[in-house]
Design an enzyme around this catalytic site. Structure first.
Site: not given
Lengths: 327, 289, 478
Positions: A159, A227, A263
């Site tokens: 991430d 995300k 996400k």
């Protein structure tokens, strides 16, 4: 000079190589995307939030939501003991109920990947935040070293954060190239690669127009997931921000044939909220995204509420926090 | 030997031009003692038709002018009228009788009324428009806009002050007008049209037909491209007024009903002569980043 | 596996529908002197109740009651009148769920709309005008504003309670008394409103409700002792009313049909525009006078807009109005359903291409799927006539001037929509569109503070806002 992704781009993507050929062309493209009207987008998100999900649909949604959780701890005070406990919970969220599914992944800082891996093995993914998370303020060399370190440590997913400063300064090509480079750093010796999630920190990008541009920028650069947030900046994930990102992945697949995951992370605490997100995924992107491979919740306390609601569905009575583990 | 004067032909005013009636008819106009003064064109239904076409054509550009510009033009009409006061005084006195002082008073009041309305051009929207505080993230405001082409049956008695009092509010708000003048007292209206033609008023904004309101009114009231009608000119003829109102319903014209008798034109008109012929438009837009 | 939403029905038990209803005259429910008719649930065709059909004599009694009440009501201080209206607003909020369910049962509209749109705006409308009752001299409508007298009000079936609020609240605030006729297919919420007036201890005769069909409405608007006529409904009936009041002193406001253009430019915020198109035509089954029933889309993005629109329409859920997840409910009556079908058949016969998403419609009740027509020309009847159903006609344009020309090329002028991210173009379009309400980058928004009403054959007068007071005060023009 055009930048190429480490693996051959999907056929649909080659049409976009011109777009990322220069700062000017990338800017033209991103600023040519349709605008987002804030009021309209928020009204649409709120409208979807009024869907009423009951009985069988709710039971199905709760299990799906659990399977989509990236169970997260990203604190300075994280210790091996803390993350191992979390890893155990990720494997068996409700020890009292073996039918309860595992979560999708455990998300930790890179140095703790091994601790989690030791517990979950291959049953649950391990995600590591990287690239000088959460601010992204470091040299490219440091960011890439951070990434390689986590991948070498066994991370299944990375991430990364984008450089919001560069984005807001309009240096889109710089942001693009950082994502491309990070994606290359995700490649393992065997040629496979850790899945790359690109965090925008939407609370810092401020406008939905920026969120849409960042989404396309990241998707063109080879992100596997986009995300919302680090969880360290307010607001973190919201329904409308996620709506705009879902529209982006939907449109991107239509344009290129490439499917990208989404996400939302941070601020999603209740089962009721999670179900609103699932309704939105269903109605905006479509049910192809109703899968942990394509939609995740970055969360910590959400899991216990999902478990409590799940127990309510099976037992018919309301449960309490004492009956669920605090890990 | 005295010089033989050159008499004026009293014509219609349509689209900025001065045609004779399409029908070729005219009628005798006498002064208030019954003495022949002139032949006026007797407008026909086809003149009504042509006038409506001219008014419709003029509506877009006229309504798009800035309010300031419309105000300037109305003021210009007053200036040019002022310049021709003796001529108007004579015409009013001839039409309406009474003393020279009375006629002068009428002309003065007519000029002053134009000046009054000229000032309203850029103020009415501020007085009757609104910012609306709606319960949501929206900019919302309401402002008046002109209704469109307005048929005006001008008063039968007050040949100048009455005429100006019904025409000025229609055009200052951005409408265009098809006016049927007083039948028996049409000459001040014709002179007024000559003023309009020299006052920067675009052709077609005001069209003036001399003729019979009872004959032309039904065509105007039933015309599907006329948006509103002022029935003042049939005051005192309730049956005719009712039939015109019925005809006006065919396209839901805004109707300013005929009073039982002609009002005292010296009184403050208030806002209703203008607000009768404006629409209120409300615009919404989201407020966001 | 897909995400199949299980039914989530709102409970019906909150409403108590009587077998039969009389008229509400002078503060009491009384039997009518005429015959009766049935009101049905359009989603099931089940008969809900027997409703009295007010005769001419009943209407006369109602007008007399209103006239008697006018004396006291108009002389009551605005401050006191305001408190009655505030009370009514509060009771509407307290009984909001009940009103919403009843509205959905009688009208067929989705509960999420009656619950989230109709009833909250009804309460807000009474709150808004309650506050005006003691401030009329500050409204800029004359120094000593006076009520007109007895208002005869005739309302349609598409927003039964909301249209009642739009009529009753300003009338009462200004000191008028009212006789209101609800539509024959949707009388129940007006009758429940009568009960609310009783709970609020509103003086008898201030609000009277006469149920019935066209004949009752005709008797009301042509009653010689009615000072004010307010009508919302079809342009055809509006014209008949305008003729009926000719030569009288009655003040009239008419809120009639529309054929709004919803104009989408190539630089529109596309996802919101799609929502605006969908909400513009499918809100309330398209039973909306200001519905965006003509989509004018810039030719350069027409294919993209259509593809997105079709995808979005495929997610619309048609069915049980009481299911909280229903987006499109039942068509209000068999008669209306027939008209929608007929116009759609004409549309096909005229060469337009018809499309609707696959959707299962219930076997009983009146239903019509969300439908769009492409290849529509200005000359087609579906592009000119008000369908008043979930049917969208799609036309294209090339330039702003062409969009304006097509949008204005209709005898109607109620509303219009514009979608573009360019600010100056929005303001230009807003000024060029001959319509009473222009929604820019939004659509179908309503608020008590926002005046609403049409240009041209969409009627005259405004409802809502400060302008809405003018319709109920002597001499006042907005």
């Amino acid at each position: 000079m055009p930048t190429t992704a480490p693996t051959d781009p999907a056929p649909g993507l080659t049409a976009y190589s011109e777009v990322t050929a220069s700062e000017a062309s990338l800017r033209r493209f991103l600023h040519g995307l349709p605008g987002v009207d804030q009021v309209g987008a928020e009204a649409r998100a709120a409208g979807l939030g009024t869907r009423s999900i009951k009985t069988t649909a709710k039971a199905w949604a709760l299990d799906l939501a659990i399977r989509m959780v990236d169970l997260t701890t990203l604190e300075g005070q994280d210790t091996p003991g803390k993350v191992r406990a979390l890893a155990s919970k990720a494997l068996r969220p409700d020890p009292a109920d073996p039918s309860c599914p595992s979560v999708a992944a455990v998300c930790v800082y890179g140095d703790l990947v091994g601790e989690v891996k030791a517990i979950v093995g291959d049953q649950v993914n391990v995600a590591a935040v990287a690239t000088a998370f959460p601010s992204g303020r470091a040299s490219m060399a440091v960011k890439l070293a951070d990434t390689r370190d986590a991948v070498a440590g066994g991370a299944d997913e990375i991430d990364m954060v984008i450089d919001r400063g560069a984005f807001l300064a309009g240096h889109y090509l710089q942001v693009f190239e950082e994502i491309v480079a990070t994606r290359e750093a995700c490649v393992r010796p065997d040629g496979s690669h850790a899945h790359l999630k690109v965090i925008f920190e939407t609370g810092e990008l401020q406008t939905y127009d920026n969120v849409r541009r960042a989404s396309w920028l990241a998707m063109l650069a080879g992100a596997d997931f986009i995300k919302t947030s680090t969880g360290k900046v307010q607001p973190a994930a919201t329904l409308p921000v996620t709506l705009v990102m879902l529209e982006a992945v939907r449109d991107f697949r239509e344009a290129t044939g490439v499917q990208i995951g989404v996400k939302p992370a941070g601020g999603i605490r209740t089962a009721k909220d999670a179900i609103k997100y699932l309704v939105m995924v269903n109605e905006v992107a479509g049910d192809d995204w109703l899968d942990p491979d394509w939609f995740r919740f970055g969360a910590s306390t959400l899991l216990n509420d999902l478990l409590m609601q799940r127990t309510k569905m099976t037992t018919g009575r309301y449960s309490g926090p004492d009956y669920f583990t605090l890990d | 030997m005295a010089r033989i004067d050159v008499r004026k032909t009293y014509k219609l005013y349509i689209g900025g031009a001065f045609p004779r009636s399409e029908s070729g008819y005219s009628y005798e106009v006498t002064d208030n003692k019954g003495k022949f003064v002139a032949n006026a064109s007797l407008a026909s239904r086809k003149d009504v038709r042509d006038a409506v076409v001219a008014a419709r054509k003029a509506f877009g550009p006229w309504s798009s002018r800035t309010a300031y510009n419309r105000g300037q033009i109305l003021y210009r009409i007053a200036e040019v009228m002022e310049d021709r006061r003796p001529q108007f005084e004579e015409a009013v006195r001839q039409s309406e009788g009474g003393s020279a002082a009375l006629a002068r008073g009428q002309v003065d009041a007519a000029v002053d009324r134009l000046v009054w309305y000229a000032g309203w051009a850029d103020k009415l929207a501020q007085v009757i428009g609104n910012a609306n505080p709606v319960a949501g993230p929206f900019f919302n405001h309401t402002a008046p806009e002109p209704t469109g082409v307005v048929g005006v049956l001008a008063p039968q008695e007050s040949s100048l002050l009455g005429l100006v009092s019904v025409v000025a509010p229609v055009i200052v708000t951005g409408n265009t007008a098809v006016v049927v003048s007083s039948y028996a007292r049409p000459l001040p209206a014709v002179t007024f049209s000559e003023v309009l033609a020299t006052s920067d008023v675009p052709g077609g904004v005001v069209n003036i037909l001399t003729g019979d309101a009872a004959a032309l009114g039904p065509w105007l009231a039933a015309h599907m491209d006329v948006n509103a009608i002022d029935l003042c000119g049939v005051a005192g003829s309730p049956e005719l007024a009712t039939s015109l109102e019925v005809a006006a319903a065919d396209n839901l014209k805004r109707v300013r009903r005929a009073p039982a008798a002609e009002p005292d034109w010296a009184l403050d008109p208030g806002l209703s002569p203008m607000t009768a012929f404006v629409e209120q438009k409300t615009v919404w837009h989201p407020i966001g980043i | 596996m897909g995400f199949e939403y299980a039914p989530a029905p709102e409970s019906r038990s909150i409403v108590d529908i009587k077998a039969s209803y009389g008229l509400f005259l002078d503060g009491e429910f009384v039997d009518g002197r005429g015959s009766s008719f049935k009101t049905v649930n359009p989603a099931t065709e089940e008969t809900l109740a027997e409703i009295a059909e007010a005769s001419d004599a009943d209407v006369d009694l109602a007008v007399r009651a209103a006239r008697r009440a006018f004396r006291g009501w108009s002389r009551m201080s605005g401050k006191e009148r305001a408190k009655y209206l505030f009370r009514i607003a509060r009771i509407i909020q307290e009984r909001g769920r009940e009103l919403a369910v009843l509205e959905s049962i009688d009208n067929g509209k989705p509960i999420k709309e009656s619950r989230d749109v109709d009833v909250p705006i009804v309460a807000a409308h009474f709150f808004y005008y309650a506050g005006w009752a003691d401030k009329l001299e500050h409204a800029g409508l004359g120094a000593n504003p006076q009520p007109l007298g007895v208002a005869g009000q005739v309302i349609p079936w598409n927003f039964p309670l909301l249209m009642l609020a739009w009529k009753v609240a300003p009338a009462l605030a200004c000191g008028n008394t009212v006789v209101l006729k609800p539509a024959e297919t949707t009388p129940l919420t007006a009758l429940l409103f009568a009960e609310i007036c009783q709970q609020a201890d509103l003086p008898p005769g201030v609000v009277n409700i006469v149920t019935g069909a066209g004949g009752t409405g005709q008797a009301l608007v042509s009653h010689p002792d009615v000072d004010k006529v307010a009508f919302t409904g079809s342009t055809e009936v509006g014209k008949a009313i305008a003729r009926a009041v000719a030569g009288t002193d009655k003040k009239v406001t008419l809120e009639l049909g529309g054929k709004a253009a919803n104009i989408v430019f190539d630089d529109a915020p596309m996802d919101q525009a799609i929502e605006g198109i969908v909400g513009g035509i499918f809100f309330n089954q398209g039973h909306v006078c200001c519905a965006g029933s003509r989509l004018l889309v810039q030719e350069s993005v027409a294919d993209e807009v259509l593809a997105r629109l079709k995808r979005r329409m495929s997610t619309l859920r048609v069915g049980d109005p009481l299911d909280k997840n229903t987006d499109i409910g039942a068509i209000n009556s068999r008669e209306q359903l027939e008209r929608i079908r007929e116009l759609c058949e004409i549309g096909e016969a005229e060469g337009a291409e018809r499309w609707a998403p696959a959707c299962d419609l219930p076997s009983s009740g009146f239903w019509f799927p969300p439908t769009l027509f492409t290849g529509v020309a200005q000359a087609h009847r579906i592009a000119r006539e008000e369908v008043f159903g979930p049917v969208l006609s799609v036309l294209t344009f090339r330039t702003p001037a062409e969009a304006v020309e097509k949008a204005n090329n209709t005898p109607y002028g109620l509303s219009a929509g514009v979608w573009t991210e360019k600010g100056s173009r929005i303001l230009h379009m807003a000024s060029q569109l001959r319509a009473g309400v222009v929604w820019a980058n939004t659509f179908n928004k309503f608020d008590p503070a926002s005046p609403f009403g049409g240009y041209k054959e969409s009627g005259y007068g405004r409802e809502g806002g400060r302008q809405g007071l003018a319709a109920y005060l002597k001499g006042a023009e907005a």
